[in-house]
Design a protein around this motif. Structure first.
Motif, PDB file in Angstrom:
ATOM      1  N   ILE A 108       2.041  -5.974   8.347  1.00 24.74           N
ATOM      2  CA  ILE A 108       3.167  -6.292   7.464  1.00 24.74           C
ATOM      3  C   ILE A 108       2.831  -7.515   6.605  1.00 24.74           C
ATOM      4  O   ILE A 108       3.152  -7.564   5.420  1.00 24.74           O
ATOM      5  CB  ILE A 108       4.449  -6.531   8.290  1.00 24.74           C
ATOM      6  CG1 ILE A 108       4.871  -5.243   9.010  1.00 24.74           C
ATOM      7  CG2 ILE A 108       5.579  -7.039   7.418  1.00 24.74           C
ATOM      8  CD1 ILE A 108       5.290  -4.122   8.090  1.00 24.74           C
ATOM      9  N   SER A 109       2.153  -8.507   7.210  1.00 20.22           N
ATOM     10  CA  SER A 109       1.781  -9.685   6.435  1.00 20.22           C
ATOM     11  C   SER A 109       0.835  -9.309   5.304  1.00 20.22           C
ATOM     12  O   SER A 109       0.903  -9.865   4.214  1.00 20.22           O
ATOM     13  CB  SER A 109       1.106 -10.725   7.334  1.00 20.22           C
ATOM     14  OG  SER A 109       2.004 -11.170   8.315  1.00 20.22           O
ATOM     15  N   ILE A 110      -0.048  -8.356   5.559  1.00 18.67           N
ATOM     16  CA  ILE A 110      -1.017  -7.972   4.526  1.00 18.67           C
ATOM     17  C   ILE A 110      -0.337  -7.225   3.385  1.00 18.67           C
ATOM     18  O   ILE A 110      -0.548  -7.547   2.219  1.00 18.67           O
ATOM     19  CB  ILE A 110      -2.142  -7.104   5.135  1.00 18.67           C
ATOM     20  CG1 ILE A 110      -3.000  -7.953   6.071  1.00 18.67           C
ATOM     21  CG2 ILE A 110      -3.005  -6.503   4.036  1.00 18.67           C
ATOM     22  CD1 ILE A 110      -3.991  -7.167   6.890  1.00 18.67           C
ATOM     23  N   VAL A 111       0.513  -6.254   3.711  1.00 15.09           N
ATOM     24  CA  VAL A 111       1.140  -5.485   2.621  1.00 15.09           C
ATOM     25  C   VAL A 111       2.251  -6.273   1.941  1.00 15.09           C
ATOM     26  O   VAL A 111       2.554  -6.048   0.776  1.00 15.09           O
ATOM     27  CB  VAL A 111       1.700  -4.123   3.088  1.00 15.09           C
ATOM     28  CG1 VAL A 111       0.596  -3.242   3.607  1.00 15.09           C
ATOM     29  CG2 VAL A 111       2.800  -4.288   4.108  1.00 15.09           C
ATOM     30  N   ALA A 120      10.878 -16.423  -6.203  1.00 19.99           N
ATOM     31  CA  ALA A 120       9.900 -16.969  -5.263  1.00 19.99           C
ATOM     32  C   ALA A 120       9.018 -15.866  -4.682  1.00 19.99           C
ATOM     33  O   ALA A 120       7.902 -16.131  -4.240  1.00 19.99           O
ATOM     34  CB  ALA A 120      10.626 -17.697  -4.131  1.00 19.99           C
ATOM     35  N   SER A 121       9.523 -14.629  -4.647  1.00 18.97           N
ATOM     36  CA  SER A 121       8.801 -13.551  -3.966  1.00 18.97           C
ATOM     37  C   SER A 121       7.872 -12.786  -4.894  1.00 18.97           C
ATOM     38  O   SER A 121       6.942 -12.146  -4.442  1.00 18.97           O
ATOM     39  CB  SER A 121       9.793 -12.548  -3.375  1.00 18.97           C
ATOM     40  OG  SER A 121      10.837 -13.220  -2.741  1.00 18.97           O
ATOM     41  N   ALA A 122       8.176 -12.808  -6.179  1.00 19.98           N
ATOM     42  CA  ALA A 122       7.425 -11.951  -7.090  1.00 19.98           C
ATOM     43  C   ALA A 122       6.021 -12.503  -7.297  1.00 19.98           C
ATOM     44  O   ALA A 122       5.834 -13.685  -7.520  1.00 19.98           O
ATOM     45  CB  ALA A 122       8.158 -11.837  -8.422  1.00 19.98           C
ATOM     46  N   ASN A 182       7.681 -12.716   0.781  1.00 22.81           N
ATOM     47  CA  ASN A 182       6.379 -12.510   1.402  1.00 22.81           C
ATOM     48  C   ASN A 182       5.452 -11.769   0.466  1.00 22.81           C
ATOM     49  O   ASN A 182       5.281 -10.567   0.565  1.00 22.81           O
ATOM     50  CB  ASN A 182       6.493 -11.780   2.745  1.00 22.81           C
ATOM     51  CG  ASN A 182       7.243 -10.484   2.641  1.00 22.81           C
ATOM     52  OD1 ASN A 182       8.032 -10.295   1.720  1.00 22.81           O
ATOM     53  ND2 ASN A 182       6.985  -9.564   3.550  1.00 22.81           N
ATOM     54  N   PRO A 183       4.861 -12.507  -0.483  1.00 22.82           N
ATOM     55  CA  PRO A 183       3.947 -11.851  -1.406  1.00 22.82           C
ATOM     56  C   PRO A 183       2.781 -11.244  -0.636  1.00 22.82           C
ATOM     57  O   PRO A 183       2.362 -11.784   0.388  1.00 22.82           O
ATOM     58  CB  PRO A 183       3.448 -12.995  -2.301  1.00 22.82           C
ATOM     59  CG  PRO A 183       4.309 -14.167  -1.998  1.00 22.82           C
ATOM     60  CD  PRO A 183       4.929 -13.954  -0.661  1.00 22.82           C
ATOM     61  N   PRO A 184       2.274 -10.107  -1.101  1.00 29.94           N
ATOM     62  CA  PRO A 184       1.182  -9.457  -0.393  1.00 29.94           C
ATOM     63  C   PRO A 184      -0.060 -10.340  -0.352  1.00 29.94           C
ATOM     64  O   PRO A 184      -0.291 -11.136  -1.263  1.00 29.94           O
ATOM     65  CB  PRO A 184       0.923  -8.193  -1.212  1.00 29.94           C
ATOM     66  CG  PRO A 184       1.933  -8.151  -2.279  1.00 29.94           C
ATOM     67  CD  PRO A 184       2.691  -9.416  -2.301  1.00 29.94           C
ATOM     68  N   LEU A 185      -0.860 -10.191   0.704  1.00 33.18           N
ATOM     69  CA  LEU A 185      -2.101 -10.967   0.803  1.00 33.18           C
ATOM     70  C   LEU A 185      -3.155 -10.442  -0.153  1.00 33.18           C
ATOM     71  O   LEU A 185      -3.927 -11.192  -0.724  1.00 33.18           O
ATOM     72  CB  LEU A 185      -2.649 -10.876   2.225  1.00 33.18           C
ATOM     73  CG  LEU A 185      -2.056 -11.812   3.257  1.00 33.18           C
ATOM     74  CD1 LEU A 185      -2.867 -11.717   4.521  1.00 33.18           C
ATOM     75  CD2 LEU A 185      -2.038 -13.230   2.737  1.00 33.18           C
TER      76      LEU A 185
END
Lengths: 608, 287, 411
Positions: B202-205, C273-275, B119-122
């Motif tokens: 959480i989605s944003i960070v 995939a996450s980085a 989940n990369p940060p937005l």
């Protein structure tokens, strides 16, 4: 379902609603017989169980130890504590330090472990004291957040400092030369050692729960104001609960480290403390046998999962489900069991819980007359809540031996008056003197000890005790047991063995009045004592109250909204209206005063 | 070591604590629950939504899924508490959320595994920098959200009829019920809203602050500390508390020599502040 | 009245449970023998492992896959290998209990264990009971510094050395700044040794070292901020995958875009995939890069993993290798297979087992410590990509001045 159960379930300030009373006082040898039986059983198991199961059994006992400690804060004293394993960690760490980094093992040989364990537990109880300190101001769940913060902070500190055995790669020596974890033959002896420690601690907890401390913990779980009004400091009740809990936690920590002979912060992680808390809610860990049962669940559920190759994370989910189930049904496995036993005893007529007030022969005493001695002197009492003046310059006197009535319409300031007299509103001005002693700057429990006691409008009688245990607690250290029996009988209350949770709420308030009279204060404030009584009970209650000053030497100040009781027991009255004294004097004169009529009874009573 | 820099950066990370702190205060005042699962429902919702990324949905749909999931879990939890513990003490109601926190962490490990969550940060990068000091975009957004939610909830509670009803149910559920207010519905509304907000945060960070299920408890602690500054009643103090905790963490990292004390300072400061702030509140409200 | 409410509660709980089960299905280990042949049916040879199943689920699955194939092909003269994994829950108490469980099961050896703390807790138990462990993935320093444990992997300490060496010598970074979580005292000492080993070999020092980190930090804002005022041209991060991501996320937010050197624990597709980092991330792979099928033996490994539904990751490489080494040693035993005879065979090894996947031959032998594998193959995750890329060349510890990790002597 009884009325008592319903009220217990709907009472708002009651973390441990519906929890059964401690077991009836059995013969003195009963706990010792149980301890002996368990000792024999443990010894038998030590020689019957295979190696691996001995290890599991040891884990059960260690988990039980943690739960026993936690049960004191959560189950008995009704607080949420999320740092039980922090206490264990401190206990284990200090023990580890003494055993691996000092000369203690050489000095004391096999007994070093025991000494180190006790020192560790003392250190843990110091942390318990520090964690408990905010409890002086922070109530309920705010304190839970602090304990969570402590758990997290200690977790990080442990990571940074490591357990001392890691510094030098030196294992902790088990007590009395028992071989370490790498040698299977040591498991048997270590199991016996742990069993011995657990039996001693369980006996200690058994007696503590029945002591004044234990009663104080139960009271404080139910009502802080109620606790203070019995002359017991809320602060010391809370702090002692935390300290005892942490001490036992510290011992558990030492036993854990001794089991593996090395330690790691992971064992004491915050998450594990949460799991332990949830499990203690599910089983009802304030009961000793339930802590044992919880220990079994804590170890056995993962063992069963292992057999079926199910990830051990499921164990936490099972604990969570059990915990939610227990919380939502406001019970726990232990409480359910106790309740079943109580219901059975009741069926067999072992516990009488009915009030016999109405069927008592009337005493027929006249309305008591005041003596010349001024017992209570209130001068210029003033209470402000922000801009609102709740009481302004109230001045009054109460004479020894009389029953004074304090009346006034709703919102007149009656309850504020009682609260400020009994120390719950420390920011009042003016002076209150009881028999020559200044009460103004005293804390509520000190005022109670000085001889001014009170009862409450709401139910402040904890359902977790027996009638006798409650009355003894209210009565204080020097109370005369015969007097308790006498006063209880005088008011037609159930016997001392009756569990309060089976007693209906009206009868509980009678018990509260009786117990406070038995405590022998100079003056007892009764805050709307007749509310909730039927007409017949009302009449009988008034008849008994009139005899109290003469018979028990306790003067009474009755705060009432309803005038029936006041008319039948009070010689003198004080009328409050809008926070001011409107009238004072003999009952007949006051009630005939047109001002009083207008202010107080204008609309309702006098019309009829 | 640049203390000012640490302070600013600490303020930025404190934005998230403040945002969750505000949610915790709202929950405490409106539903009488200290919601230990507040962060957990958001993390769980966000992680579940990541499973929809292979469907090539736009980002806003993924976030919506996270918010709806978290709202649903939160409302389920609220329903359990409202149904069985309607008139129970705050302690008993809150204890349930401790159990669900434990359950959600374990469930998350089982369902989503222990590897880093994709989940990369937005929002990435600094909003502006001066010298070595960077004010992060995400920190500013979180702070804005915290203040925004605090302001909107204040307005809602004081100026609208919904607010009046919400306040009515907070104290005495039965009394409000007798007045014909749909207590359960309103409470579930609050639970769902705060759950959805958690998932949004959480989605944003993203994995910058919530890379594994452990964040369910790791983020809860500073957020609860923030709410504690406001004694779980004051949203503005909670915002200040979040910034305070973030700033203390930031500044203290700059002093490696006191590293053992670092973890205890925020807690100690908060407790001392509370003891001072609550010095008059010796007795519980109920007579 | 209570009973119906209880029922409702149970129904609600059951609904949650069902959801969970539905979500969980899809990860079930397959244990059907894939190859034809006369399956082994004789007296089983008991083998065990302690593993943190939550963190390393595929390592023991890979071991099981190898053993399943071996048993299906007839086992050791008709005797199948009976393999049991004990979850240590990454908890010392659970680990110690599991160790006793494994010993009670009559295991002849421990194979493919992957755990964060198993070696530290149990190495004395292995020594005391005369059993050896071929560790799949060893993490704590006792895995590399005690007589009865030989890991197939290189471990985080050699990783530290190798990644620093590659950074300073191959990539030419002059000022490497380090942020690391020290963990327990023994691990901290081993990291310090590894850094000292790098300094001794290259003559370079770290420009900056931050060891104030702990596991489970809420924010790395302070750490990154402190770093910014230092002069760095690369950043070394010693933490596990999700923590590295969190730290790099914070670094991005504060505008840091230094090249990063990390450890093998970040080497996974999920990490890639996450980085979302705007510079290159380098790490020293402990085994042959798991995506590189050109290396000898890698195709066999990939086929075996696919046949048994085991994810193809670095951890399953470790488990696969441990099982292969075990079978090799097992087949070298003359006479009865017991714990004693296996331990004797392992400690009596003189000829190393050649292993292209490990990129180093495996030898147990009779030494006070074992670190058979000290090679690393550098890989990189380029900024803006989602896949690890092999870089090479192979770094061989003995050739570049690696000094083996030690632990405190103890008593």
């Amino acid at each position: 379902m009884s009325l008592a159960d319903t009220t217990a379930a709907t009472s708002s300030r009651q973390p441990d609603a519906g929890s059964p009373a401690p077991r009836r006082h059995g013969p003195w040898w009963f706990p010792w017989a149980v301890a002996l039986g368990v000792t024999v059983l443990a010894t038998g198991l030590a020689f019957a169980l295979p190696d691996y199961w001995l290890l599991i059994a040891t884990s059960v006992l260690v988990a039980m130890m943690s739960l026993l400690g936690l049960g004191i804060v959560t189950g008995t004293a009704g607080m949420i504590a999320l740092c039980q394993l922090s206490f264990a960690a401190v206990g284990g760490w200090v023990m580890d330090l003494l055993m691996t980094q000092t000369a203690l093992p050489e000095l004391l040989g096999g007994a070093a472990f025991v000494v180190a364990m006790l020192v560790g537990a003392t250190a843990a109880s110091l942390l318990g004291l520090i964690v408990g300190l905010p409890a002086l101001r922070l109530r309920g769940v705010n304190l839970a957040v602090v304990t969570l913060g402590v758990a997290a902070a200690l977790d990080m500190t442990l990571q940074k400092v490591s357990f001392p055995d890691q510094w030098t790669n030196e294992r902790v020596q088990r007590p009395f030369g028992i071989p370490g974890a790498e040698d299977l033959s040591g498991n048997r002896s270590y199991f016996l050692f742990v069993a011995g420690v657990v039996i001693i601690v369980a006996l200690g907890v058994f007696y503590l729960q029945r002591s004044r401390w234990g009663a104080g913990w139960r009271m404080v779980a139910f009502s802080e104001r109620g606790t203070a009004s019995t002359g017991t400091s809320v602060t010391s009740a809370k702090l002692s609960a935390f300290m005892v809990s942490a001490f036992i936690g510290g011992i558990a920590g030492s036993l854990m480290v001794g089991q593996i002979t090395t330690a790691n912060y992971i064992t004491f992680q915050t998450l594990n403390s949460l799991g332990l808390y949830v499990l203690s809610m599910a089983v009802g860990a304030h009961l000793i046998e339930m802590a044992f049962f919880g220990g079994i669940l804590f170890v056995l559920i993962p063992e069963i999962l292992k057999q079926f190759n199910i990830p051990l994370e499921w164990a936490s989910i099972i604990y969570a489900v059990l915990g939610i189930q227990a919380l939502t049904t406001k019970s726990s496995m232990g409480n359910d069991l106790r309740r079943m036993i109580l219901a059975w005893q009741r069926k067999r007529g072992l516990n009488s819980i009915e009030s016999t007030l109405v069927s008592l022969e009337p005493v027929g005493a006249p309305v008591p007359a005041a003596s010349d001695n001024v017992l209570l002197e209130v001068k210029d009492l003033r209470v402000e809540f922000g801009a609102v003046v709740a009481l302004s310059d109230v001045t009054m006197q109460l004479h020894e031996g009389e029953i004074l009535g304090l009346i006034g319409p709703n919102g007149a300031g009656k309850s504020t008056f009682v609260d400020s007299l009994t120390g719950f509103l420390p920011h009042h001005t003016g002076s209150v003197t009881l028999d020559g002693v200044e009460l103004d700057s005293l804390a509520p429990h000190k005022i109670a000890r000085a001889g001014l006691r009170r009862t409450f409008q709401q139910d402040r009688v904890p359902s977790t005790m027996t009638v006798g245990a409650y009355a003894r607690f209210v009565g204080g250290k020097e109370v005369d047991e015969d007097l308790i029996d006498e006063v209880l009988a005088f008011f037609g209350c159930p016997g001392t063995q009756a569990p309060l949770q089976m007693v209906d709420v009206g009868t509980r308030r009678l018990i509260e009045v009786a117990a406070n009279i038995a405590a022998g204060p100079k003056l007892l404030l009764l805050d709307e004592p007749a509310a909730g009584l039927s007409h017949e009970e009302h009449v009988a209650f008034a008849d008994r109250l009139r005899a109290v000053p003469e018979r028990f030497g306790v003067s009474l100040l009755i705060i009432e909204h309803d005038l029936d009781l006041v008319r039948s027991v009070c010689s003198n009255l004080v009328v409050l209206n809008f926070g001011q004294v409107l009238a004072t004097g003999r009952q007949e004169d006051v009630l005939a005063n047109p001002e009083v009529l207008k202010a107080y009874m204008g609309e309702t009573e006098m019309v009829s | 070591m640049d203390i000012l820099g640490s302070l600013v950066v600490g303020l930025s990370s404190g934005g998230l604590y403040a945002a969750f702190g505000v949610l915790l205060v709202l929950m405490a005042t409106l539903t009488r629950v200290i919601n230990f699962s507040q962060v957990a429902v958001g993390v769980f919702g966000a992680y579940l939504s990541l499973r929809f990324i292979p469907l090539d949905l736009p980002t806003w749909v993924i976030i919506l899924i996270a918010m709806v999931t978290a709202a649903a879990i939160s409302a389920l939890l609220g329903w359990i508490i409202a149904t069985w513990l309607g008139e129970s003490s705050t302690t008993a109601r809150s204890a349930v959320t401790v159990a669900t926190l434990l359950g959600l962490i374990s469930l998350s490990f089982l369902v989503f595994g222990t590897r880093p969550q994709a989940n990369p940060p937005l929002l990435v990068g600094p909003l502006f920098t001066f010298g070595d000091i960077a004010v992060t975009k995400v920190g500013v957004l979180m702070l804005a959200l915290a203040v925004g939610i605090a302001a909107v909830s204040r307005l809602l509670l004081t100026k609208t009829s919904l607010g009046v009803r919400l306040r009515a149910i907070a104290d005495r559920q039965t009394a409000a019920e007798l007045l014909g207010i749909n207590v359960k519905g309103l409470q579930l509304f609050v639970w769902a809203q705060t759950g959805a907000m958690s998932a949004l945060f959480i989605s944003i960070v993203g994995n910058a602050q919530a890379g594994s299920a452990n964040s369910m408890i790791v983020l809860l602690i500073p957020a609860a500390a923030a709410a504690l500054v406001g004694a779980f009643t004051n949203v503005w103090l909670a915002v200040a508390g979040g910034l305070l905790v973030g700033a203390l963490q930031g500044v203290l990292t700059g002093f490696p020599s006191i590293t053992l004390l670092t973890d205890w300072v925020p807690l100690t400061v908060i407790v001392l502040f509370l003891l001072w702030n609550q010095r008059k509140e010796v007795w519980d409200v109920a007579r | 009245m209570h009973s119906s409410r209880n029922l409702k509660a149970v129904a609600a709980i059951a609904a949650v449970g069902a959801l969970t089960l539905a979500a969980c299905s899809g990860t079930s280990a397959s244990d059907d023998p894939s190859s034809e042949g006369s399956a082994a049916t004789g007296d089983p040879i008991v083998v065990a492992a302690l593993s943190g199943l939550t963190f390393f689920p595929e390592a023991p699955e890979a071991v099981q896959a190898v053993f399943d194939d071996y048993n299906a092909a007839g086992g050791l003269d008709g005797r199948p290998i009976d393999y049991t994994v004990y979850d240590d829950k990454t908890d010392p108490a659970a680990s110690a209990t599991a160790a006793q469980d494994a010993l009670s099961s009559g295991a002849v050896a421990l194979v493919g264990g992957s755990s964060l703390l198993d070696c530290a807790v149990n190495h004395t138990t292995w020594e005391e009971n005369g059993i050896v462990s071929i560790q799949g993935t060893g993490v704590d320093p006792y895995c590399f510094a005690t007589p009865n444990i030989a890991p197939t992997n290189t471990g985080p300490y050699f990783d530290t050395f190798a990644t620093l060496y590659y950074g300073s010598e191959e990539l030419g970074f002059e000022n490497i700044c380090a942020i690391m979580v020290p963990d327990e005292a023994a691990a901290k000492a081993a990291y310090e040794q590894a850094i000292a080993s790098w300094s001794a070999s290259t003559g370079k020092e770290l420009s900056y070292l931050d060891t104030t980190l702990v596991r489970g930090q809420a924010s790395y804002a302070g750490n990154v901020s402190s770093l910014k005022s230092e002069t760095c041209d690369a950043l070394f991060v010693a933490e596990v995958g999700d923590a590295v991501l969190a730290l790099l996320g914070e670094a991005s937010n504060q505008g840091v875009d230094l090249p990063v050197l990390v450890l093998t624990s970040a080497y996974s597709d999920q990490f890639a995939a996450s980085a979302a980092y705007s510079s290159d991330i380098y790490l020293p792979a402990e085994w042959a890069p798991y995506g590189d099928m050109t290396i000898d033996g890698m195709q066999d490994w990939a086929d075996s993993m696919d046949a048994h539904g085991v994810p193809k990751t670095a951890f399953s490489q470790g488990g696969y290798l441990a099982a292969q080494y075990f079978i090799d040693i097992l087949e070298s035993i003359d006479g009865d297979v017991t714990r004693e005879s296996f331990t004797a065979a392992a400690k009596g090894m003189t000829d190393p087992i050649d292993s292209p996947i490990a990129q180093a031959p495996f030898l147990f032998g009779d030494a006070d410590f074992h670190q058979p594998n000290n090679t690393a193959y550098p890989v990189v995750l380029r900024a803006g990509t989602n896949e690890w890329e092999s870089l090479g060349p192979l770094l061989i510890g003995d050739e570049i001045g690696w000094q083996y990790s030690t632990v405190p002597a103890g008593t």
